[in-house]
Design a protein around this motif. Structure first.
Motif, PDB file in Angstrom:
ATOM      1  N   UNK A   1      12.104   8.755  -4.806  1.00 40.09           N
ATOM      2  CA  UNK A   1      11.389   7.992  -3.789  1.00 40.09           C
ATOM      3  C   UNK A   1      11.517   8.749  -2.472  1.00 40.09           C
ATOM      4  N   UNK A   2      10.488   8.692  -1.657  1.00 40.46           N
ATOM      5  CA  UNK A   2      10.478   9.383  -0.375  1.00 40.46           C
ATOM      6  C   UNK A   2      10.652   8.355   0.728  1.00 40.46           C
ATOM      7  N   UNK A   3      11.732   8.496   1.487  1.00 41.52           N
ATOM      8  CA  UNK A   3      11.998   7.593   2.590  1.00 41.52           C
ATOM      9  C   UNK A   3      11.447   8.175   3.889  1.00 41.52           C
ATOM     10  N   UNK A   4      11.702   7.476   4.988  1.00 38.23           N
ATOM     11  CA  UNK A   4      11.219   7.918   6.289  1.00 38.23           C
ATOM     12  C   UNK A   4      11.743   9.318   6.600  1.00 38.23           C
ATOM     13  N   UNK A   5      10.943  10.063   7.351  1.00 38.27           N
ATOM     14  CA  UNK A   5      11.283  11.423   7.774  1.00 38.27           C
ATOM     15  C   UNK A   5      11.406  12.388   6.588  1.00 38.27           C
ATOM     16  N   UNK A   6      10.760  12.047   5.459  1.00 40.88           N
ATOM     17  CA  UNK A   6      10.741  12.952   4.316  1.00 40.88           C
ATOM     18  C   UNK A   6      12.002  12.974   3.492  1.00 40.88           C
ATOM     19  N   UNK A   7      12.904  12.059   3.745  1.00 38.49           N
ATOM     20  CA  UNK A   7      14.159  12.015   2.994  1.00 38.49           C
ATOM     21  C   UNK A   7      13.881  11.685   1.530  1.00 38.49           C
ATOM     22  N   UNK A   8      14.476  12.427   0.612  1.00 36.01           N
ATOM     23  CA  UNK A   8      14.245  12.251  -0.815  1.00 36.01           C
ATOM     24  C   UNK A   8      15.457  11.574  -1.460  1.00 36.01           C
ATOM     25  N   UNK A   9      15.181  10.531  -2.278  1.00 35.44           N
ATOM     26  CA  UNK A   9      16.238   9.819  -2.999  1.00 35.44           C
ATOM     27  C   UNK A   9      15.915   9.902  -4.483  1.00 35.44           C
TER      28      UNK A   9
ATOM     29  N   UNK B   1      16.258   3.285   5.384  1.00 37.26           N
ATOM     30  CA  UNK B   1      15.552   4.118   4.409  1.00 37.26           C
ATOM     31  C   UNK B   1      14.328   3.386   3.888  1.00 37.26           C
ATOM     32  N   UNK B   2      13.398   3.072   4.796  1.00 35.55           N
ATOM     33  CA  UNK B   2      12.146   2.475   4.360  1.00 35.55           C
ATOM     34  C   UNK B   2      11.374   3.445   3.483  1.00 35.55           C
ATOM     35  N   UNK B   3      11.002   3.021   2.286  1.00 30.59           N
ATOM     36  CA  UNK B   3      10.375   3.925   1.323  1.00 30.59           C
ATOM     37  C   UNK B   3       8.893   4.101   1.652  1.00 30.59           C
ATOM     38  N   UNK B   4       8.479   5.363   1.743  1.00 37.76           N
ATOM     39  CA  UNK B   4       7.104   5.697   2.099  1.00 37.76           C
ATOM     40  C   UNK B   4       6.259   6.066   0.882  1.00 37.76           C
ATOM     41  N   UNK B   5       6.896   6.464  -0.203  1.00 42.43           N
ATOM     42  CA  UNK B   5       6.173   6.827  -1.422  1.00 42.43           C
ATOM     43  C   UNK B   5       7.128   6.819  -2.598  1.00 42.43           C
ATOM     44  N   UNK B   6       6.575   6.567  -3.795  1.00 38.91           N
ATOM     45  CA  UNK B   6       7.362   6.578  -5.032  1.00 38.91           C
ATOM     46  C   UNK B   6       6.745   7.602  -5.976  1.00 38.91           C
ATOM     47  N   UNK B   7       7.613   8.445  -6.544  1.00 35.26           N
ATOM     48  CA  UNK B   7       7.191   9.456  -7.506  1.00 35.26           C
ATOM     49  C   UNK B   7       7.945   9.240  -8.813  1.00 35.26           C
ATOM     50  N   UNK B   8       7.601   9.940  -9.871  1.00 34.93           N
ATOM     51  CA  UNK B   8       8.243   9.679 -11.174  1.00 34.93           C
ATOM     52  C   UNK B   8       9.755   9.821 -11.180  1.00 34.93           C
ATOM     53  N   UNK B   9      10.316  10.725 -10.386  1.00 37.64           N
ATOM     54  CA  UNK B   9      11.767  10.950 -10.434  1.00 37.64           C
ATOM     55  C   UNK B   9      12.441  10.825  -9.072  1.00 37.64           C
TER      56      UNK B   9
ATOM     57  N   UNK C   1       0.815  -1.228   0.000  1.00 36.23           N
ATOM     58  CA  UNK C   1       0.000   0.000   0.000  1.00 36.23           C
ATOM     59  C   UNK C   1       0.846   1.275   0.000  1.00 36.23           C
ATOM     60  N   UNK C   2       2.066   1.185  -0.516  1.00 36.77           N
ATOM     61  CA  UNK C   2       2.921   2.370  -0.600  1.00 36.77           C
ATOM     62  C   UNK C   2       2.468   3.220  -1.789  1.00 36.77           C
ATOM     63  N   UNK C   3       2.122   4.480  -1.565  1.00 36.70           N
ATOM     64  CA  UNK C   3       1.647   5.334  -2.661  1.00 36.70           C
ATOM     65  C   UNK C   3       2.666   5.436  -3.793  1.00 36.70           C
ATOM     66  N   UNK C   4       2.184   5.330  -5.017  1.00 38.71           N
ATOM     67  CA  UNK C   4       3.022   5.506  -6.194  1.00 38.71           C
ATOM     68  C   UNK C   4       3.667   4.242  -6.718  1.00 38.71           C
ATOM     69  N   UNK C   5       3.681   3.163  -5.941  1.00 35.38           N
ATOM     70  CA  UNK C   5       4.336   1.943  -6.414  1.00 35.38           C
ATOM     71  C   UNK C   5       3.638   1.365  -7.645  1.00 35.38           C
ATOM     72  N   UNK C   6       2.310   1.202  -7.629  1.00 30.01           N
ATOM     73  CA  UNK C   6       1.674   0.645  -8.839  1.00 30.01           C
ATOM     74  C   UNK C   6       1.871   1.519 -10.074  1.00 30.01           C
ATOM     75  N   UNK C   7       1.909   2.829  -9.892  1.00 28.04           N
ATOM     76  CA  UNK C   7       1.986   3.742 -11.035  1.00 28.04           C
ATOM     77  C   UNK C   7       3.401   3.943 -11.558  1.00 28.04           C
ATOM     78  N   UNK C   8       4.381   4.005 -10.653  1.00 26.31           N
ATOM     79  CA  UNK C   8       5.712   4.466 -11.065  1.00 26.31           C
ATOM     80  C   UNK C   8       6.839   3.444 -10.886  1.00 26.31           C
ATOM     81  N   UNK C   9       6.629   2.403 -10.104  1.00 30.75           N
ATOM     82  CA  UNK C   9       7.718   1.461  -9.832  1.00 30.75           C
ATOM     83  C   UNK C   9       7.690   0.285 -10.811  1.00 30.75           C
TER      84      UNK C   9
END
Length: 396
Positions: A218-226, A208-216, A115-123
């Motif tokens: 991924x957002x890890x815990x505490x808002x960290x952007x990769x 760095x547990x991923x909380x969301x995936x975006x097109x460019x 149920x991580x947001x963005x995984x079905x669409x972008x991963x």
């Protein structure tokens, strides 16, 4: 009327089980049908290699089962009705039903999105032939370089990240892990793994547990952007919901709950093998979703089906792990021995020798599927009268 055995899925568990059943049971008494959505046997353990650009030769299931007596139906399973003993399918010929007397459910698993947001669409993922080919096409488009983030610190994540880094040195490859990659390995094996990451230039993001995936990114815990031009999701597996929807007893994971012989605890004419079976190993824990589990559970289910249909004693096959084998690109690997509680032993094998061993395992698994009836006893067992089958129990 012949006893109709239907095998759902032609992966490692289903394909070998179908061939074994065909070799051991008389065609005068039995009719064996394999239902699979794709026409090829897919070596799932090599899909990260396919995605990285390697050309793999897929075996046609029609060729695999040629001369075995096994019928192949190319269709996707859409439902199971165990009370009516039917399987609903859809394929090129439209919708239909397959009737069974004994069912072996071996549909495998796919990527767990959690149920991580963005995984079905972008991963992307490497859990099937078509997802791997989709990822291959996307990576090929990064011909001028780019960033690839592999999410997941398990075997699939490690093998995927190292394969990509070695095959595509023009890419910046990173691995996002909830904890330490390979934390279950022995200290020496963990050091070997870290050296491999360093040698191949894989950047590791720990905790760095991923909380969301975006097109460019991924957002890890505490808002960290990769940053990631491509995110590859390898954070676990999930089974198809068709088993739970059928009324079969399933675990919280959706896997079919089976007894020691891989027989459904709720429907005695149904067996399960591979990732979709909730089976308890010799250490008292559920078997993990893996190729090794497919082998163990497939052999046990096959042996149980044959014994019960022929009136023999059901043998108990081993459900014990001996080690983990992790590819680190094409010329390096780790083979980690484990004890009965699946804890790493101090001894491990690494480097080119381990890589050659892993290559041999892959070749052996592929060859056994391509020759599913090879080496089995030539005697074709006749079925026992129905009255003699009811009392057959597993050996102590």
């Amino acid at each position: 009327m012949k006893h109709r055995i239907v095998v759902l899925g032609a992966g490692y568990a289903g394909a070998f089980a179908a061939g074994n059943l065909a070799r051991r049971l008389s065609p005068d008494d039995t009719e064996i049908t394999v239902v699979n959505a794709a026409p090829d046997f897919v070596e799932r353990m090599r899909l990260h290699q396919l995605a990285a650009g390697r050309d793999l030769a897929f075996r046609k299931l029609a060729d695999v089962f040629a001369g075995t007596g096994v019928r192949l139906r190319l269709a996707r399973v859409t439902g199971v009705a165990p009370e009516r003993k039917t399987v609903a399918v859809t394929g090129e010929d439209g919708d239909g039903e397959v009737v069974y007397d004994t069912l072996l459910y071996a549909l495998g698993s796919s990527a767990a999105h959690h149920d991580v947001p963005g995984v079905p669409e972008y991963a992307f993922d490497v859990t099937g032939q078509f997802p791997a080919l989709r990822l291959r096409e996307r990576l090929a488009a990064l011909d001028g370089g780019g960033t690839v983030l592999v999410v997941g610190e398990g075997l699939t994540g490690i093998e995927t990240a190292t394969e990509f880094a070695e095959s595509r040195p023009d890419l910046s490859v990173a691995l996002a892990a909830r904890g330490e990659p390979g934390a279950w390995l022995s200290p020496r094996a963990r050091r070997h793994l870290r050296r491999a990451f360093d040698r191949l230039g894989v950047t590791v993001h720990e905790d760095a547990g991923i909380q969301a995936v975006e097109p460019t990114r991924a957002i890890a815990a505490h808002g960290r952007s990769i940053a990631a031009d491509v995110t590859v999701w390898s954070a676990g597996f999930a089974v198809h919901p068709v088993a739970a929807a059928s009324g079969l007893e399933v675990a919280e994971t959706g896997q079919i709950v089976v007894d020691r012989t891989m027989r459904s605890v709720s429907h005695p004419d149904v067996y399960a093998a591979g990732d979709c079976a909730y089976a308890i190993g010799e250490n008292g824990r559920p078997l993990p979703m893996s190729c090794a589990s497919a082998g163990y559970t497939g052999m046990q289910a096959t042996a149980a089906i044959i014994a019960r249909l022929t009136g023999g004693e059901v043998p108990v096959t081993g459900l014990k792990y001996y080690g983990n084998h992790i590819s680190l690109g094409r010329r390096d690997a780790i083979f980690q021995m484990v004890d009965g509680d699946v804890r790493a032993k101090s001894w491990y094998l690494g480097g080119r020798t381990a890589a050659r061993l892993k290559s041999g395992v892959l070749r052996g698994a592929g060859w056994s599927i391509a020759h599913p009836t090879f080496g089995m006893p030539k005697r074709k067992h006749r079925l026992a009268p129905a009255s003699d089958r009811a009392g057959v129990q597993a050996a102590a």
